[in-house]
Design an enzyme around this catalytic site. Structure first.
Site, short mmCIF file in Angstrom:
data_model
loop_
_atom_site.label_atom_id
_atom_site.label_comp_id
_atom_site.label_asym_id
_atom_site.label_seq_id
_atom_site.Cartn_x
_atom_site.Cartn_y
_atom_site.Cartn_z
N VAL A 164 0.85 -1.19 0.00
CA VAL A 164 0.00 0.00 0.00
C VAL A 164 0.89 1.24 0.00
O VAL A 164 1.78 1.37 0.84
CB VAL A 164 -0.94 0.03 1.22
CG1 VAL A 164 -1.81 1.27 1.20
CG2 VAL A 164 -1.83 -1.22 1.23
N ASP A 185 -12.74 -11.07 8.50
CA ASP A 185 -11.47 -10.67 9.11
C ASP A 185 -11.59 -9.29 9.77
O ASP A 185 -10.79 -8.39 9.53
CB ASP A 185 -10.33 -10.68 8.07
CG ASP A 185 -8.95 -10.75 8.72
OD1 ASP A 185 -8.86 -11.14 9.90
OD2 ASP A 185 -7.96 -10.43 8.04
#
Length: 281
Positions: free
Chosen positions: A10, A124
């Site tokens: 990222v 998650d």
């Protein structure tokens, strides 16, 4: 600059035209299956238009010879993850005010409700997968593990497949009890998220997840999640908030509430807290 998450990176990027900052998530797709997973993640984002679910600004598949990268352009949240906010509080020896916990938790629940209402589960939920904007609006991110809410397990082979999948995709200290030892004939549903949600609430109250230390010590999380969660006697939050936590973190998924019930309880707690005026939405 880039932070590695599995096979993804990222980076912070600036839009040339608008001057806004974005997060660019690059997923390395090693094979057709990897490309399909990235495609699914894109589709999951596109399914939602909700203030508490991270939106996808744009995406592209970039080919480098035999390798493919999926590029997902996402809004950049300046405050970072809920985890980083909680870590800062812990380093200062401080804690989060109950009113703020309720406000953030309500947003997380709203985002989760949007996902469950579409017949999906996130799978998650954890503090690193909740981003916060300037106004403490929480946004659920990392939709790569999402799948259909209701999974019917028929036989021991299917049970093992689900168990192996959960071991890879559902963070251990936030993983629901029923995913550690999947029964041969059962239904796994979206209430795995409710368990994880309880772990997130616990983390906001205690500044660490209920099973983080057990995992760090190398003890069995699978064993620990079979027992009711214990709230430390030193906990300074209201009885109402503690009761909410206990009622979410129920080991038996059949007895665990659904997201609508949790959201109702949160709104009820908000309306009961001392400075009600500021809580009116």
């Amino acid at each position: 600059m880039g932070q590695t998450i599995g096979f993804s990176f990222v980076d912070l990027v600036e839009g040339v035209k608008d001057g806004h900052f974005y997060a660019l998530k690059r997923i390395l797709c090693h094979d057709r299956e990897g490309r399909q997973e990235a495609q699914t993640e894109v589709e999951m984002h596109q399914m939602f238009n909700h203030p508490n679910v991270l939106s996808l600004v744009a995406h592209a598949f970039v080919d480098h010879g035999a390798k493919t990268e999926a590029w997902l352009l996402l809004p950049y949240m300046r405050k970072g993850s809920l985890w980083s906010v909680l870590e800062k509080l812990r380093d200062k020896g401080s804690s989060m005010p109950e009113k703020q916990i309720l406000q953030i938790f309500r947003g997380i629940c709203s985002g989760l409700k949007a996902i469950h209402d579409k017949g999906y589960a996130h799978r998650d939920i954890k503090p690193t997968n909740v981003l916060l904007d300037e106004d403490d609006r929480p946004v659920l991110m990392d939709l790569g593990s999402m799948n259909r809410a209701r999974i019917e397990v028929r036989g021991s082979r299917e049970a093992m497949t689900i168990q192996d999948w959960a071991a890879q995709r559902c963070t251990i200290s936030y993983r629901a009890p029923e995913l550690f030892n999947v029964e041969s004939h059962c239904i796994i549903d979206e209430r795995t998220d409710i368990w994880s949600l309880g772990c997130v609430l616990y983390c906001m109250m205690m500044l660490e997840g209920p099973y983080d230390l057990i995992f760090q010590k190398g003890d069995s999380v699978a064993l620990a999640v079979q027992n009711p969660v214990s709230i430390p006697p030193s906990c300074r939050y209201s009885e109402g908030l503690q009761m909410l936590l206990s009622s979410i973190m129920v080991s038996n998924p059949q007895e665990r509430p659904n997201i609508n019930w949790v959201l109702d309880q949160v709104q009820d707690l908000q309306s009961r807290s001392p400075n009600t005026q500021t809580n009116m939405v």
